[in-house]
Design a protein around this motif. Structure first.
Motif, PDB file in Angstrom:
ATOM      1  N   LEU A 260       0.794  -1.323   0.081  1.00 32.62           N
ATOM      2  CA  LEU A 260      -0.064   0.270  -0.266  1.00 32.62           C
ATOM      3  C   LEU A 260       0.605   1.426   0.278  1.00 32.62           C
ATOM      4  O   LEU A 260       0.866   1.985  -0.642  1.00 32.62           O
ATOM      5  CB  LEU A 260      -0.678  -0.138   1.199  1.00 32.62           C
ATOM      6  CG  LEU A 260      -1.671   1.404   1.176  1.00 32.62           C
ATOM      7  CD1 LEU A 260      -2.575   1.689  -0.300  1.00 32.62           C
ATOM      8  CD2 LEU A 260      -2.430   1.194   2.930  1.00 32.62           C
ATOM      9  N   ALA A 261       1.767   1.072   0.840  1.00 32.66           N
ATOM     10  CA  ALA A 261       2.930   2.457   1.363  1.00 32.66           C
ATOM     11  C   ALA A 261       3.280   2.717  -0.522  1.00 32.66           C
ATOM     12  O   ALA A 261       4.201   3.910  -0.989  1.00 32.66           O
ATOM     13  CB  ALA A 261       3.790   2.605   2.280  1.00 32.66           C
ATOM     14  N   VAL A 264       1.325   4.372  -3.389  1.00 29.74           N
ATOM     15  CA  VAL A 264       1.047   5.468  -3.092  1.00 29.74           C
ATOM     16  C   VAL A 264       2.484   6.120  -3.650  1.00 29.74           C
ATOM     17  O   VAL A 264       1.887   6.995  -4.397  1.00 29.74           O
ATOM     18  CB  VAL A 264       0.478   5.294  -1.655  1.00 29.74           C
ATOM     19  CG1 VAL A 264       0.660   7.018  -1.069  1.00 29.74           C
ATOM     20  CG2 VAL A 264      -0.759   5.028  -0.827  1.00 29.74           C
ATOM     21  N   TYR A 265       3.388   6.057  -3.879  1.00 29.48           N
ATOM     22  CA  TYR A 265       4.483   6.766  -3.690  1.00 29.48           C
ATOM     23  C   TYR A 265       4.955   6.712  -4.315  1.00 29.48           C
ATOM     24  O   TYR A 265       5.533   7.409  -5.434  1.00 29.48           O
ATOM     25  CB  TYR A 265       5.781   6.755  -2.174  1.00 29.48           C
ATOM     26  CG  TYR A 265       6.742   5.537  -2.432  1.00 29.48           C
ATOM     27  CD1 TYR A 265       7.332   5.313  -2.891  1.00 29.48           C
ATOM     28  CD2 TYR A 265       6.835   4.741  -1.414  1.00 29.48           C
ATOM     29  CE1 TYR A 265       8.542   4.014  -3.261  1.00 29.48           C
ATOM     30  CE2 TYR A 265       7.057   3.585  -1.135  1.00 29.48           C
ATOM     31  CZ  TYR A 265       7.906   3.211  -1.716  1.00 29.48           C
ATOM     32  OH  TYR A 265       9.473   2.080  -1.496  1.00 29.48           O
ATOM     33  N   ASP A 267       3.296   6.029  -7.197  1.00 26.37           N
ATOM     34  CA  ASP A 267       2.409   6.564  -8.013  1.00 26.37           C
ATOM     35  C   ASP A 267       3.087   7.893  -8.374  1.00 26.37           C
ATOM     36  O   ASP A 267       2.707   8.246  -9.492  1.00 26.37           O
ATOM     37  CB  ASP A 267       1.089   6.398  -7.876  1.00 26.37           C
ATOM     38  CG  ASP A 267      -0.227   6.464  -8.290  1.00 26.37           C
ATOM     39  OD1 ASP A 267       0.521   6.686  -9.789  1.00 26.37           O
ATOM     40  OD2 ASP A 267      -1.337   6.461  -8.584  1.00 26.37           O
ATOM     41  N   SER A 388       1.337  -2.182  -7.811  1.00 25.54           N
ATOM     42  CA  SER A 388       1.237  -1.403  -7.002  1.00 25.54           C
ATOM     43  C   SER A 388       2.757  -0.480  -8.158  1.00 25.54           C
ATOM     44  O   SER A 388       2.807   0.655  -8.357  1.00 25.54           O
ATOM     45  CB  SER A 388       2.702  -1.851  -5.808  1.00 25.54           C
ATOM     46  OG  SER A 388       1.185  -2.499  -4.865  1.00 25.54           O
ATOM     47  N   SER A 393      -0.373   2.481 -10.983  1.00 23.95           N
ATOM     48  CA  SER A 393      -0.169   3.663 -11.295  1.00 23.95           C
ATOM     49  C   SER A 393      -0.995   4.361 -12.514  1.00 23.95           C
ATOM     50  O   SER A 393      -0.529   5.353 -13.413  1.00 23.95           O
ATOM     51  CB  SER A 393       1.553   3.956 -11.613  1.00 23.95           C
ATOM     52  OG  SER A 393       2.683   3.593 -10.419  1.00 23.95           O
ATOM     53  N   PHE A 420       1.436  11.916  -2.658  1.00 27.15           N
ATOM     54  CA  PHE A 420       1.562  10.561  -3.202  1.00 27.15           C
ATOM     55  C   PHE A 420       3.127  10.419  -2.212  1.00 27.15           C
ATOM     56  O   PHE A 420       2.969   9.102  -1.807  1.00 27.15           O
ATOM     57  CB  PHE A 420       2.242  10.453  -4.303  1.00 27.15           C
ATOM     58  CG  PHE A 420       0.568  10.434  -5.793  1.00 27.15           C
ATOM     59  CD1 PHE A 420       0.148   9.433  -5.669  1.00 27.15           C
ATOM     60  CD2 PHE A 420       0.155  11.761  -6.222  1.00 27.15           C
ATOM     61  CE1 PHE A 420      -1.112   9.079  -6.048  1.00 27.15           C
ATOM     62  CE2 PHE A 420      -0.957  11.288  -6.597  1.00 27.15           C
ATOM     63  CZ  PHE A 420      -2.134  10.266  -7.619  1.00 27.15           C
ATOM     64  N   LEU A 423       2.315  11.211   1.760  1.00 25.68           N
ATOM     65  CA  LEU A 423       1.671   9.768   2.290  1.00 25.68           C
ATOM     66  C   LEU A 423       2.022   8.870   2.390  1.00 25.68           C
ATOM     67  O   LEU A 423       1.918   8.224   3.242  1.00 25.68           O
ATOM     68  CB  LEU A 423      -0.310   9.973   1.586  1.00 25.68           C
ATOM     69  CG  LEU A 423      -1.051   8.668   1.865  1.00 25.68           C
ATOM     70  CD1 LEU A 423      -1.594   8.982   3.664  1.00 25.68           C
ATOM     71  CD2 LEU A 423      -2.083   8.637   0.770  1.00 25.68           C
ATOM     72  N   GLY A 424       2.698   8.087   1.159  1.00 19.51           N
ATOM     73  CA  GLY A 424       4.065   7.160   0.465  1.00 19.51           C
ATOM     74  C   GLY A 424       4.747   6.890   2.017  1.00 19.51           C
ATOM     75  O   GLY A 424       5.242   6.024   2.584  1.00 19.51           O
TER      76      GLY A 424
END
Length: 448
Positions: A260-261, A264-265, A267, A388, A393, A420, A423-424
């Motif tokens: 999940l982490a 996010v980053y 992306d 991921s 992405s 992104f 939050l990552g």
């Protein structure tokens, strides 16, 4: 006697592992030229200009009757390619683990992508739909191939070698990207001397990336070995295997937390890679030759950055090093919002900042995840990782395209990506990676 029997093959096994590792590096060498020359430098501005040529008086094209601002067509096509990859990758990953035959699947994905990229030679006039179709096929195929390629890492490198092996692979890729960009720069800036138009020069650069990809993919396909599939997976075909993979991953919630982490980053990373040239060209008014030099600078510094961050990870741990890179990404991207138009030097400074953290953050994320994969499920879990990495992405390009469509400002579009990375960082900081590795059934390295 038993001890001698166990130890005697060790030198041969080590030599075979090194041979596979060297072959494995060459797939990065082969396909990274697509990411660099096609996706990062040439295709975004060129396909946007083709769409603009086909646009109506209000600046819209109408694929399938849907009104789309010409400047948003490229990021939307990137998003569509990723959605296609989301559907295909888990099925291919499950098939690879079920049969143990990754190489034929890797070859099929690699040569599909290479052929679509070579076909970009025919992208001229107002053929924006052809460009979008070829982009969707090539980008989805690259995602599938990279998933299979990454899944070899835990099989060809023991835990203590993975940060270094992964970093060398990224370094190989960035070195190839830099080499081909130099050749692209020579052709593009001297197209008159070579007797070709500017558009023809771009099309040659696009097509040559496909030829490079296909030619050098032969090296890993000769050196990598298929492994026998575990018997417990032999009876699960297609979507049943995908469902079993999802159920199995729920038994490893810390692995899912890392994914999940990373989703996010990464992306944010992938969107910066694919949209930076559009931002430089359309918002900052920079020449194509300036963009090539900037991306070349990224490639050169990314080689050094990947190797340096690999060494830093051995001292500080991969997780801490990745977290530091996310801070650097956030500051660099925020600074990009304030870049003055028509000022190449500041764009080069921004490119240098990106280059120093780009390769290392991706290489260390790949090696860190390899520790979180249960033994025998490499391709399945790396299909989720690739979802991921590239497969999920789609949100960044979609947000970028929507922001531009609503505001008409590429500055607003680029600054929308800062979240992104922030939050990552928060999500990754909360993952106890040592416990996650142990829960996956793998040995925990001394420093991680």
């Amino acid at each position: 006697m038993d001890t001698d029997t166990v130890r005697s093959p060790a030198p041969d096994e080590a030599a075979g592992r090194r041979r596979e590792q060297r072959g494995w590096y060459f797939y990065d060498w082969a396909c990274s030229v697509y990411s660099t020359s096609v996706l990062t430098v040439f295709l975004g501005p060129y396909l946007t200009s083709v769409a603009e040529a086909a646009a109506d008086a209000d600046g819209f094209v109408h694929p399938l009757g849907i009104p789309v601002r010409a400047g948003s067509f490229f990021p939307y096509a990137v998003s569509l390619s990723v959605i296609l990859a989301v559907v295909v990758m888990p099925l291919v990953g499950a098939a690879a683990d079920r049969t143990g035959r990754k190489k034929p699947l890797l070859a099929a994905a690699a040569y599909t992508g290479a052929a679509a990229t070579a076909g970009m030679f025919f992208l001229d006039g107002e053929r924006y739909l052809l460009g979008g179709l070829l982009l969707v096929v090539a980008n989805a195929a690259q995602s599938v191939a990279m998933m299979l390629y990454n899944s070899y890492l835990p099989q060809i490198a023991p835990p203590e070698e993975r940060d270094a092996v992964s970093s060398r692979g990224w370094a190989f890729g960035y070195a190839a990207g830099a080499l081909v960009l130099v050749l692209n720069l020579v052709l593009y800036t001297g197209h008159d001397r070579f007797g070709v138009s500017e558009g023809m020069a771009v099309r040659i650069c696009l097509a040559s990336a496909g030829l490079w990809w296909g030619a050098f993919a032969l090296v890993p396909l000769r050196r990598l070995r298929d492994r026998r599939a575990p018997d417990r997976e032999a009876s699960l075909p297609g979507f049943r295997q995908l469902a079993a993979t999802v159920r199995d991953m729920r038994r490893h919630p810390l692995t899912l937390a890392f994914l999940l982490a990373y989703l996010v980053y990464n992306d944010g990373i992938q969107t910066v890679i694919s949209q930076a040239s559009v931002y430089g060209s359309k918002e900052l008014g920079l020449e194509q030759s300036t963009l090539i030099v900037a991306v070349l600078l990224v490639q050169v510094l990314a080689v050094a950055g990947a190797l340096a961050m690999g060494r830093l990870a051995r001292r500080c741990g991969a997780k801490r090093t990745i977290l530091g890179s996310l801070v650097a990404w956030t500051l660099t991207l925020a600074a990009g919002y304030f870049l003055p138009a028509g000022a190449p030097m500041w764009f080069f400074v921004l490119a240098a900042g990106i280059g120093l953290v780009l390769g290392g953050s991706q290489a260390l994320s790949r090696s860190l995840f390899s520790h979180l994969v249960p033994p025998g499920k490499e391709a399945e879990y790396f299909s989720a990782y690739e979802l991921s990495d590239r497969g999920m992405s789609w949100l960044g390009p979609l947000l970028f395209g929507l922001t531009y469509q609503l505001t008409g400002s590429y500055r607003d579009a680029i600054v929308s990506l800062v979240g992104f990375f922030a939050l990552g960082f928060v999500l990754l900081a909360r993952v106890p990676v040592r416990r996650a590795i142990a829960d996956a059934g793998n040995p925990v390295p001394e420093r991680i």
